[in-house]
Scaffold this active site. Sequence first.
Site, PDB file in Angstrom:
ATOM      1  CG  ASP A 169      53.962  43.355  35.827  1.00  0.00           C
ATOM      2  OD1 ASP A 169      53.725  43.603  34.211  1.00  0.00           O
ATOM      3  OD2 ASP A 169      53.720  42.844  36.675  1.00  0.00           O
ATOM      4  CG  ASP A 222      48.865  41.685  33.698  1.00  0.00           C
ATOM      5  OD1 ASP A 222      47.250  42.872  34.407  1.00  0.00           O
ATOM      6  OD2 ASP A 222      48.721  41.353  32.766  1.00  0.00           O
TER       7      ASP A 222
HETATM    8  C1  BG6 Z   1      51.722  39.228  31.855  1.00  0.00           C
HETATM    9  C2  BG6 Z   1      50.741  38.253  33.135  1.00  0.00           C
HETATM   10  O1  BG6 Z   1      51.168  40.923  32.965  1.00  0.00           O
HETATM   11  O2  BG6 Z   1      50.113  38.597  30.792  1.00  0.00           O
HETATM   12  C3  BG6 Z   1      50.847  36.791  33.109  1.00  0.00           C
HETATM   13  O3  BG6 Z   1      51.806  38.168  34.067  1.00  0.00           O
HETATM   14  C4  BG6 Z   1      49.534  36.790  31.429  1.00  0.00           C
HETATM   15  O4  BG6 Z   1      49.838  35.680  33.520  1.00  0.00           O
HETATM   16  C5  BG6 Z   1      50.349  37.560  30.246  1.00  0.00           C
HETATM   17  O5  BG6 Z   1      49.665  35.381  30.714  1.00  0.00           O
HETATM   18  C6  BG6 Z   1      50.041  37.758  29.221  1.00  0.00           C
HETATM   19  O6  BG6 Z   1      48.780  38.458  29.459  1.00  0.00           O
HETATM   20  P1  BG6 Z   1      47.738  38.711  28.027  1.00  0.00           P
HETATM   21  O7  BG6 Z   1      46.675  39.773  28.982  1.00  0.00           O
HETATM   22  O8  BG6 Z   1      47.894  38.441  26.729  1.00  0.00           O
HETATM   23  O9  BG6 Z   1      47.123  37.121  28.214  1.00  0.00           O
HETATM   24 MG    MG Z   2      53.304  41.169  36.667  1.00  0.00          MG
END
Ligand code: BG6
Ligand code: MG
Length: 217
Positions: free
Chosen positions: A8, A10
């Site tokens: 993963d 984030d």
């Molecule tokens: C995930 C995060 O990796 O990505 C979430 O854990 C986030 O918190 C999701 O909402 C979507 O991210 P983005 O950058 O497309 O808004």
């Molecule tokens: Mg994550």
Amino acid sequence: MIRAVIFDLDGVIVSTDEFHYQGWQRLADEEAVPFDRQVNERLRGVSRQQSLEILLERDSRRRSDGEKHALAERKNEYYRALIQTLVPGDLLPGVPAVIAGLKDRHIKIAIASSSKNTWTILERVGLTDTFDAVVTGNDIRETKPSPEIFLKAAHQVGLPPAECLVIEDAAVGVEGALRAGMRVLAVGSAATDPRATARADSLATFPASDILMIGEV
Ligand code: BG6
Ligand code: MG
């Protein structure tokens, strides 16, 4: 035998989970919607639009689809300003060593992130050419806990789920990986998840050699 590790992004590779929180908190404050870190935990791993739906559970106003779209866009603007500050030194502790250790052992590595900002982040931290496969929020129809993103990553590295291990910091990610038939190392916020195959507070204490032993008999 583990022949691929699917990360993963984030909260596993970089602490952009904190930037997501800051973006949502700012939006919630501006819109006078109650929000805190506890609610934020439910946003981990889910798509931007679904995150907004969770945030708006505590909203007293009714919002049209157009308004919701604008709110999600606004949060993304705040978030994108924050990720522009990222530099290669912002990789979480242990990440460079784990990636190098896996590459040394010819293990395939992939990213499976719900984020549509995945490529921007990989660029900022200098990892655009590092992974054998990158599956993002732009490439999937169902968000985690669907196994879709993990199965796509496995397909792209050409290995069956039983030979893949996922590293996740979100409860929905742990669930999705298990549903895909993969082993899971839960880190950070998910480090106490009893469903995971293995748990660690951080990758700094879990070298590549140990990762490859997870679930081996
Ligand atoms: C995930 C995060 O990796 O990505 C979430 O854990 C986030 O918190 C999701 O909402 C979507 O991210 P983005 O950058 O497309 O808004
Ligand atoms: Mg994550």
